[in-house]
Design a protein around this motif. Sequence first.
Motif, mmCIF file in Angstrom:
data_model
loop_
_atom_site.group_PDB
_atom_site.id
_atom_site.type_symbol
_atom_site.label_atom_id
_atom_site.label_comp_id
_atom_site.label_asym_id
_atom_site.label_seq_id
_atom_site.Cartn_x
_atom_site.Cartn_y
_atom_site.Cartn_z
ATOM 1 N N GLN A 21 -1.220 -7.442 -4.173
ATOM 2 C CA GLN A 21 -1.650 -6.397 -3.238
ATOM 3 C C GLN A 21 -3.163 -6.145 -3.355
ATOM 4 O O GLN A 21 -3.839 -5.917 -2.349
ATOM 5 C CB GLN A 21 -0.862 -5.096 -3.471
ATOM 6 N N ALA A 42 0.834 -1.216 0.000
ATOM 7 C CA ALA A 42 0.000 0.000 0.000
ATOM 8 C C ALA A 42 0.863 1.257 0.000
ATOM 9 O O ALA A 42 0.521 2.251 0.628
ATOM 10 C CB ALA A 42 -0.947 -0.004 1.205
ATOM 11 N N ILE A 93 -4.795 3.270 5.864
ATOM 12 C CA ILE A 93 -3.670 3.744 5.043
ATOM 13 C C ILE A 93 -2.642 4.446 5.925
ATOM 14 O O ILE A 93 -1.443 4.191 5.833
ATOM 15 C CB ILE A 93 -4.136 4.695 3.913
ATOM 16 N N LYS A 107 -6.081 -7.959 4.875
ATOM 17 C CA LYS A 107 -5.493 -6.717 5.378
ATOM 18 C C LYS A 107 -5.334 -6.694 6.902
ATOM 19 O O LYS A 107 -4.351 -6.166 7.415
ATOM 20 C CB LYS A 107 -6.267 -5.488 4.893
ATOM 21 N N MET A 122 -5.185 -4.361 -0.336
ATOM 22 C CA MET A 122 -4.363 -3.153 -0.151
ATOM 23 C C MET A 122 -4.891 -1.954 -0.955
ATOM 24 O O MET A 122 -4.554 -0.814 -0.670
ATOM 25 C CB MET A 122 -2.900 -3.414 -0.556
ATOM 26 N N THR A 123 -5.723 -2.254 -1.967
ATOM 27 C CA THR A 123 -6.296 -1.156 -2.757
ATOM 28 C C THR A 123 -7.600 -0.663 -2.139
ATOM 29 O O THR A 123 -8.202 0.289 -2.622
ATOM 30 C CB THR A 123 -6.592 -1.635 -4.204
#
Lengths: 174, 174
Positions: B88, B71, B101, B128, B93-94
Amino acid sequence: MDINTVNSLSYEDFVQVFGNVVEKCPLISAAVWSRRPFTGLSDIEANIAEFIDSLPRSGQEGILRCHPDLAGKDLQSGTLTRESNEEQSQAGMTALDSVEISRMRHLNSEYKKRFGFPFVICARMNDKEAILRQLSERLTNERETELERAIDEVKKICRLRLYNLVLSDTQNKL
Amino acid sequence: MDINTVNSLSYEDFVQVFGNVVEKCPLISAAVWSRRPFTGLSDIEANIAEFIDSLPRSGQEGILRCHPDLAGKDLQSGTLTRESNEEQSQAGMTALDSVEISRMRHLNSEYKKRFGFPFVICARMNDKEAILRQLSERLTNERETELERAIDEVKKICRLRLYNLVLSDTQNKL
């Protein structure tokens, strides 16, 4: 860029700047970052050479296999790295006539068949006649001798790339 | 792709196919080509692991430094490799919210400051929550323990990338 600036780079910036001093092997500059602080440019160079020498033979062959052919398909298709493109152009690889191209292709192919890695030479220190002559001569080397010779050329290329990167800054103090 | 096909690949084709099974380290697959013929996919995997283990400690750190942050800015700027981008994304992670974040950035930065390499984890085997938890936990490891742990993750990532490449062919016989 003076040596204090180089020594203060994060690994990310260091790899960004020096990641291609050995063609397509960012692992090597990323490894050598562990050896900071460097006393100067020749110390970075010595650490890279030492790292390369510490690799098993297969690793040294691996380095060579990350190199493009001279006047080969990457040059033709425009997929060379910036550094390789400059070096091959400077050595006249973009200005071969059709006879020279076919001779180069034939010798490159024979060389790869014999050694299992591509012919690597510091193009900046040679012109096209010298390259063709040495390709033809080195083709007859024993495998072990030729691996050592090719790795020496990788180190010469690395030295010139390093100096080019650092000394292109007119403020350098290295 | 069956193992006979893999064993018949030129080093150029082998590196083209397997060059990124260890992130941005084509040197490794290029080195391992020397060990053909392989008896199967797990033999390629074992040879890669053996090569990584044969590297000096700085070389193992170098491998880690070729990995992007999770990230991080490469994800943001769209400059991840295809493989990293898939991994990812799959690990969520997106799809982090702003609190996640900022927590990830903070922990990544602390981790890099402590160890001098980025946090590497096999994203495909984690979501995550697990990634954030492990990042936070591994941050307290001793340096030597953490280097070993991170290299184990590199090997897991490599295994999944290898299997993905070879087994995506429905005709495979590996």
